[in-house]
Scaffold this active site. Structure first.
Site, PDB file in Angstrom:
ATOM      1  N   GLY A 143       0.767  -1.244   0.000  1.00 21.52           N
ATOM      2  CA  GLY A 143       0.000   0.000   0.000  1.00 21.52           C
ATOM      3  C   GLY A 143       0.790   1.283   0.000  1.00 21.52           C
ATOM      4  CD  GLU A 192       0.937  -9.234   1.059  1.00 16.86           C
ATOM      5  OE1 GLU A 192       0.011  -8.410   0.943  1.00 16.86           O
ATOM      6  OE2 GLU A 192       0.730 -10.431   1.256  1.00 16.86           O
ATOM      7  N   PRO A 193       4.876  -4.820  -0.773  1.00 24.33           N
ATOM      8  CG  PRO A 193       7.066  -3.993  -0.979  1.00 24.33           C
ATOM      9  CD  PRO A 193       6.238  -5.053  -0.273  1.00 24.33           C
ATOM     10  N   GLY A 194       3.844  -3.384  -3.859  1.00 26.28           N
ATOM     11  CA  GLY A 194       3.761  -3.610  -5.300  1.00 26.28           C
ATOM     12  C   GLY A 194       4.189  -2.339  -6.008  1.00 26.28           C
ATOM     13  NE  ARG A 195       0.154   2.554  -5.955  1.00 31.93           N
ATOM     14  CZ  ARG A 195      -1.032   2.506  -6.605  1.00 31.93           C
ATOM     15  NH1 ARG A 195      -1.147   3.073  -7.779  1.00 31.93           N
ATOM     16  NH2 ARG A 195      -2.083   1.930  -6.053  1.00 31.93           N
ATOM     17  CB  CYS A 239     -13.988   4.456 -29.741  1.00 32.58           C
ATOM     18  SG  CYS A 239     -13.055   4.498 -31.266  1.00 32.58           S
ATOM     19  CD  GLU A 240     -15.026   3.667 -23.225  1.00 23.23           C
ATOM     20  OE1 GLU A 240     -15.433   4.344 -22.267  1.00 23.23           O
ATOM     21  OE2 GLU A 240     -15.088   2.434 -23.287  1.00 23.23           O
ATOM     22  NE  ARG A 279      -3.054   3.391 -11.029  1.00 33.27           N
ATOM     23  CZ  ARG A 279      -2.917   4.585 -10.471  1.00 33.27           C
ATOM     24  NH1 ARG A 279      -2.350   5.564 -11.139  1.00 33.27           N
ATOM     25  NH2 ARG A 279      -3.319   4.786  -9.250  1.00 33.27           N
ATOM     26  CE1 TYR A 327      -8.947   1.866  -9.402  1.00 34.09           C
ATOM     27  CE2 TYR A 327      -6.897   2.204 -10.593  1.00 34.09           C
ATOM     28  CZ  TYR A 327      -7.837   1.359 -10.043  1.00 34.09           C
ATOM     29  OH  TYR A 327      -7.658   0.012 -10.129  1.00 34.09           O
TER      30      TYR A 327
END
Ligand code: LLP
Length: 449
Positions: free
Chosen positions: A266, A308-311, A378-379, A347, A351
């Site tokens: 986190g 548990e770091p990811g980012r 196409c959005e 992302r 978010y």
């Protein structure tokens, strides 16, 4: 302009916000950006765009920073990289070489890591819904820990243990009922979250009781993850206090001694020039301090601590490169289209995530305008960078978006049947293609007529 980044539109802006770019990023006197000793725009032209480049020195540096920060502060600790942030064979090899463990959430992540030679016993398996075949496959592979998320799953794991006549080492995933200041979609530890066994509802203690009573389960540890992209360590320290208190209660009520604790991951990263993230040492200091205090207060047995770091490991090492296309004047903004977008980076659409951008061939040129960088999908919601302060970009120029290493490729899709990008690892002046660009053949290979 009301946007936070707008104030960076002035001549004399520093060419490089160093805390957003890989450690080896440099700007030449001519204003060209290089990473790992290689000219970034030249890489984009050689491999095509969109292209994701990763700086190996930054990846290894972040892995070491986490490892040493915890090793220096806690007698027995492990850093288990959260593979959901970005996983590839090449990355798995670096993780293994740097002595990390792995948090996997699917048979896919587990299988990829194994193919990279990552030992299954150094992997723990998460997930609030692990299909039977994935659970069975994970046990067959010999994963180190199954992180049990519900009472139903506890029964299934015990049954699988019995079928194999083997005792399975588990952690319990706890819902710590802790609020976090982050986007609602990435808050995971509040009472309403779908994850984990609740303490107040009694499920956590009940799971511990059932585990203690089962000959097929070894309740090794407790785990919780409060949320992601957090700028302070308080949620992690509160998770530690909550888990430690629960460990003491479990010991009292069931006789089981919990020897492993994990406050999840986190730790946030800066995406914008005026954001600052906690250093791994500061984060480790807070987490280990909380565990020390709680252990003394509750007289707990020595614990193995797993983070548990990811980012925070991969985000800043990765840079996304695009080719600039058409420019349009709109009532509220000038839009600049690029050849990627929500397919390679969902992302912003998911978010409202904000990003910085730069022109890697003109890093020293003063920013003269604020543009909205839009993707090719196409959005209308496919806006990659809400507000980028740039020199006037010309079609065909390369645009670089830093802090693109986490949760882009891992969440990428082939929406609009646009092939997913290639990935290049950079080190000491050498580029290594670690994933080729998807092709039309790849996209239609699974179709049957
Ligand atoms: N451990 C568990 C149990 C998790 O659920 C997560 C992330 C992590 C560790 C790693 O968290 P990190 O250190 O990377 O924050 N797609 C979202 C992030 C989702 C995170 C889900 N769980 C985004 O792009 O912001």
């Amino acid at each position: 302009m009301t946007d936070a980044t707008a104030r960076y539109v002035y001549p004399g802006e520093p060419p490089l916000h160093e805390h957003l770019w890989p450690d080896t990023a440099r700007v030449s006197p001519e204003g060209r950006l290089s990473i790992g000793g290689l000219d970034v725009a030249a890489l984009a032209r050689e491999y095509g765009t969109p292209l994701y480049v990763y700086d190996e020195e930054t990846l290894r540096g972040r892995m070491r920073a986490f490892r040493s920060a915890f090793a220096a502060r806690w007698p027995e600790s492990a850093v288990a990289y959260a593979g959901k942030a970005y996983l590839s064979l090449a990355l798995c090899r670096l993780l293994w070489e740097e002595g990390l463990e792995l948090d996997a959430v699917s048979a896919g992540e587990l299988g990829l890591a194994q193919r990279a030679g990552f030992p299954a016993e150094r992997i723990h398996l998460h997930g609030n819904m692990k299909p039977d075949n994935e659970l069975d496959g994970a046990l067959e592979a010999g994963v180190g820990r199954i992180v049990v998320d519900s009472l139903d799953e506890l029964a299934r794991v015990a049954a699988l243990g019995e079928a194999r006549q083997r005792r399975i080492a588990i952690w319990l995933r706890i819902n710590p009922d802790i609020a976090t200041e982050t986007h609602v979609s990435i808050q995971t530890g509040h009472a309403g979250s779908k994850f984990g066994l609740t303490i107040t509802g009694g499920a956590a203690l009940e799971a511990a009781r059932r585990a203690a009573a089962s000959p097929w389960l070894n309740l090794a540890g407790l785990h919780a993850h409060a949320g992601s992209q957090l700028f302070d360590a308080t949620p992690a320290t509160r998770v530690i206090e909550t888990l430690a208190t629960l460990a003491a209660t479990i010991h009292e009520q069931t006789g089981s001694t919990i020897r492993e604790l994990s406050p999840g991951g986190g730790l946030g990263v800066a995406y914008l020039p005026d954001e600052r993230a906690l250093a791994p040492e500061v984060y480790a200091g807070a987490v280990c301090g909380a565990l020390r205090t709680a252990s003394e207060r509750l007289r707990l047995e020595p614990m193995r601590l797993t983070v548990e770091p990811g980012r925070a490991i991969v985000a800043r090492a990765g840079v996304a490169l695009y080719t600039v296309g058409p420019r349009k004047a709109r009532p509220n903004a000038i839009t600049l289209a690029v050849d990627g977008g929500m397919g390679d980076n969902p992302r912003p659409a998911l978010y409202g995530a904000r990003y910085h951008a730069a022109l890697p061939e003109r890093m020293n040129a003063p920013a003269t305008e604020s543009v909205q960088v839009v993707g090719r999908y196409c959005e209308s919601g496919d806006v990659l960078v809400q507000s980028a302060s740039l020199p006037q970009a010309k079609p065909g120029e390369i645009l670089a978006v830093p802090v693109s290493g986490a949760y882009h490729l891992a969440m990428a899709s082939a929406y609009n049947l646009v092939p997913r990008p290639a990935v290049v690892f950079l080190r000491d002046g050498r580029a290594r293609l670690v994933r080729r660009r998807e092709t039309l053949d790849d996209l239609i290979r699974l179709e049957l007529t």
